[in-house]
Design a protein around this motif. Structure first.
Motif, short mmCIF file in Angstrom:
data_model
loop_
_atom_site.label_atom_id
_atom_site.label_comp_id
_atom_site.label_asym_id
_atom_site.label_seq_id
_atom_site.Cartn_x
_atom_site.Cartn_y
_atom_site.Cartn_z
N LYS A 11 0.82 -1.22 0.00
CA LYS A 11 0.00 0.00 0.00
C LYS A 11 0.85 1.27 0.00
N GLY A 12 2.17 1.11 0.12
CA GLY A 12 3.08 2.26 0.06
C GLY A 12 3.28 2.98 1.38
N TYR A 13 2.90 2.35 2.49
CA TYR A 13 3.10 2.98 3.80
C TYR A 13 4.52 2.70 4.29
N THR A 14 5.13 3.70 4.88
CA THR A 14 6.43 3.52 5.52
C THR A 14 6.39 4.23 6.86
N PRO A 15 7.10 3.77 7.85
CA PRO A 15 7.86 2.52 7.86
C PRO A 15 6.91 1.33 7.85
N ASN A 16 7.44 0.19 7.43
CA ASN A 16 6.59 -0.99 7.33
C ASN A 16 7.30 -2.28 7.76
N SER A 17 8.33 -2.15 8.56
CA SER A 17 9.09 -3.33 9.00
C SER A 17 8.34 -4.08 10.10
N VAL A 18 8.66 -5.35 10.23
CA VAL A 18 8.07 -6.17 11.29
C VAL A 18 8.41 -5.56 12.65
N SER A 19 9.63 -5.08 12.80
CA SER A 19 10.05 -4.45 14.06
C SER A 19 9.17 -3.24 14.39
N MET A 20 8.88 -2.41 13.38
CA MET A 20 8.04 -1.24 13.60
C MET A 20 6.63 -1.66 14.02
N ILE A 21 6.14 -2.73 13.43
CA ILE A 21 4.80 -3.23 13.77
C ILE A 21 4.77 -3.70 15.22
N GLU A 22 5.78 -4.44 15.62
CA GLU A 22 5.87 -4.90 17.01
C GLU A 22 5.94 -3.72 17.98
#
Length: 119
Positions: free
Chosen positions: A28-39
């Motif tokens: 969808k073009g969202y940043t940041p999008n890392s697994v770490s950021m999600i956690e």
């Protein structure tokens, strides 16, 4: 909550893994999008709402009205209602149409039960 946080929480409530959420955000073009950021985002929201776990957080947010019936769910509700009305009319002899597919009837019943017992 900002839009990315809302998306993360929504996808989490629907059972997506952190990796799946990361991929969704990336597409969808969202940043940041890392697994770490999600956690980190989930942990931050858990802390904000004093939730002991992610399921506890989802429960708290649901009770506070953060999850609402969306238009796609509204379409599903209308579809399920239509299937069950048609089935009732057929059962009562009001229409001559054959019975709906049992799988569709079962899914409609499940959807309506879940919808009615959410609140």
């Amino acid at each position: 909550m900002n839009r990315i946080t809302e998306l993360i929480i929504d996808k989490t409530s629907k059972g997506y893994t952190h990796r799946e959420i990361s991929n969704f955000l990336r597409v969808k073009g969202y940043t940041p999008n890392s697994v770490s950021m999600i956690e980190k985002t989930i942990n931050s929201v858990k802390k904000e709402y004093k939730a002991k776990s992610t399921p506890h957080l989802i429960s708290i947010l649901y009770q506070k009205g953060h999850f609402k019936l969306k238009s796609s769910n509204s379409r599903e509700l209308k579809k399920s209602t239509s299937i069950l009305r048609n089935h009732q009319d057929w059962r009562r002899g009001k229409i001559d149409e054959p019975q709906n597919n049992p799988k569709d009837i079962g899914e409609a019943i499940d959807y309506i039960i879940n919808h009615l017992t959410k609140k």
